[in-house]
Design an enzyme around this catalytic site. Structure first.
Site, PDB file in Angstrom:
ATOM      1  N   ARG A  10      12.259 -21.470  10.284  1.00  0.00           N
ATOM      2  CA  ARG A  10      12.989 -20.859  11.092  1.00  0.00           C
ATOM      3  C   ARG A  10      12.200 -20.227  12.248  1.00  0.00           C
ATOM      4  O   ARG A  10      12.834 -19.990  13.311  1.00  0.00           O
ATOM      5  CB  ARG A  10      13.920 -19.749  10.522  1.00  0.00           C
ATOM      6  CG  ARG A  10      15.088 -20.441   9.760  1.00  0.00           C
ATOM      7  CD  ARG A  10      16.022 -19.656   9.015  1.00  0.00           C
ATOM      8  NE  ARG A  10      15.182 -18.719   7.846  1.00  0.00           N
ATOM      9  CZ  ARG A  10      15.184 -19.182   6.753  1.00  0.00           C
ATOM     10  NH1 ARG A  10      15.490 -20.263   6.347  1.00  0.00           N
ATOM     11  NH2 ARG A  10      14.429 -18.231   5.886  1.00  0.00           N
ATOM     12  N   GLU A  47       9.199 -13.505  -1.409  1.00  0.00           N
ATOM     13  CA  GLU A  47      10.272 -12.550  -1.980  1.00  0.00           C
ATOM     14  C   GLU A  47      10.898 -13.480  -3.068  1.00  0.00           C
ATOM     15  O   GLU A  47      11.342 -12.865  -4.260  1.00  0.00           O
ATOM     16  CB  GLU A  47      11.285 -12.324  -1.220  1.00  0.00           C
ATOM     17  CG  GLU A  47      12.322 -11.286  -1.493  1.00  0.00           C
ATOM     18  CD  GLU A  47      13.367 -10.877  -0.370  1.00  0.00           C
ATOM     19  OE1 GLU A  47      13.387 -11.483   0.419  1.00  0.00           O
ATOM     20  OE2 GLU A  47      14.390 -10.170  -0.939  1.00  0.00           O
TER      21      GLU A  47
HETATM   22  P1  AMP Z   1       7.961 -12.868   3.085  1.00  0.00           P
HETATM   23  O1  AMP Z   1       6.594 -13.506   3.264  1.00  0.00           O
HETATM   24  O2  AMP Z   1       8.309 -12.209   1.766  1.00  0.00           O
HETATM   25  O3  AMP Z   1       7.716 -11.876   4.240  1.00  0.00           O
HETATM   26  O4  AMP Z   1       9.059 -13.806   3.609  1.00  0.00           O
HETATM   27  C1  AMP Z   1       9.215 -14.213   4.903  1.00  0.00           C
HETATM   28  C2  AMP Z   1       9.705 -15.521   5.035  1.00  0.00           C
HETATM   29  O5  AMP Z   1      10.593 -15.914   3.767  1.00  0.00           O
HETATM   30  C3  AMP Z   1       9.967 -15.788   6.252  1.00  0.00           C
HETATM   31  O6  AMP Z   1       9.759 -17.099   6.729  1.00  0.00           O
HETATM   32  C4  AMP Z   1      11.815 -15.817   6.151  1.00  0.00           C
HETATM   33  O7  AMP Z   1      12.205 -17.021   6.848  1.00  0.00           O
HETATM   34  C5  AMP Z   1      11.912 -15.834   4.430  1.00  0.00           C
HETATM   35  N1  AMP Z   1      12.625 -14.944   3.816  1.00  0.00           N
HETATM   36  C6  AMP Z   1      12.256 -14.152   3.127  1.00  0.00           C
HETATM   37  N2  AMP Z   1      13.281 -13.170   2.624  1.00  0.00           N
HETATM   38  C7  AMP Z   1      14.305 -13.519   3.251  1.00  0.00           C
HETATM   39  C8  AMP Z   1      15.652 -13.219   3.432  1.00  0.00           C
HETATM   40  N3  AMP Z   1      16.280 -12.090   2.496  1.00  0.00           N
HETATM   41  N4  AMP Z   1      16.655 -13.541   4.319  1.00  0.00           N
HETATM   42  C9  AMP Z   1      16.243 -14.724   5.244  1.00  0.00           C
HETATM   43  N5  AMP Z   1      14.830 -15.463   4.862  1.00  0.00           N
HETATM   44  C10 AMP Z   1      14.237 -14.509   4.252  1.00  0.00           C
END
Ligand code: AMP
Length: 175
Positions: free
Chosen positions: A59, A96
């Site tokens: 995205r 996550e």
């Molecule tokens: P992080 O590495 O945990 O900061 O996760 C960020 C990445 O995971 C981004 O590329 C987001 O597209 C995706 N992502 C993580 N959590 C969510 C969420 N709750 N909703 C949508 N996308 C998420």
């Protein structure tokens, strides 16, 4: 359209892709031309002259390529493992909801190039931290990190600030 109006189009989807995850669905924002354009212009205002725009699969590509086009700047993809055809380096990170690996072409930016890094959601910060690491390892300098939405409870901003205190992080909405 006002930025705040555009951001209100982001939709919460509970329990996707796993139970307990509140997924931030940006598709209603993207399908509204005025909203997409407002976000693109806001993001573009953070670019310095001669900045390359890097986006994180998948995205982050959408916004980064729109911003690059808006500025007539170059776009650099940071992709999931195994997708890039040329010589690449990789970085692993926790999510996550799982683990993943990102890659960048070794020759994606010139040495010393200023890079504006864009993703849609800043959650735990692992994805953005890995992307910064990749850009720095190939000789670029991340000058700013942009996210559409930040999930504050997961402390991603703190993680990135600890690793890269010199890099400003801007998210358009915090939830
Ligand atoms: P992080 O590495 O945990 O900061 O996760 C960020 C990445 O995971 C981004 O590329 C987001 O597209 C995706 N992502 C993580 N959590 C969510 C969420 N709750 N909703 C949508 N996308 C998420």
């Amino acid at each position: 359209m006002q930025i705040q109006q555009a951001l209100q189009l982001i939709r919460d989807v509970p329990d996707f892709p796993k139970p307990g995850i509140l997924f931030k669905d940006i598709t209603p924002l993207l399908s509204n031309g005025d909203a997409f354009s407002a976000i693109t212009e806001e993001f573009a205002s953070f670019a310095q002259s001669s900045t390359v725009i890097a986006g994180i699969e998948a995205r982050g590509f959408i916004f980064a390529s729109a911003v690059a086009n808006n500025l007539s700047a170059g776009f650099v993809p940071i992709r999931k493992a195994g997708k890039l055809p040329h010589e690449s380096i990789s970085a692993q990170y926790g999510l996550e909801y799982g683990h993943d690996e990102l890659e960048i072409h070794k020759d994606a930016v010139k040495s010393g190039a200023k890079v504006l890094l864009i993703d849609d959601v800043l959650a735990t910060g692992g994805t953005i931290a890995a992307a910064i690491d990749l850009v720095h390892r190939i000789g670029g300098e991340v000058t700013h990190v942009l996210a559409l939405l930040e999930i504050s409870g997961l402390s991603g901003r703190d993680k990135i600030n600890q690793l890269y205190p010199q890099i400003p992080i801007t998210s358009l909405v915090v939830s």
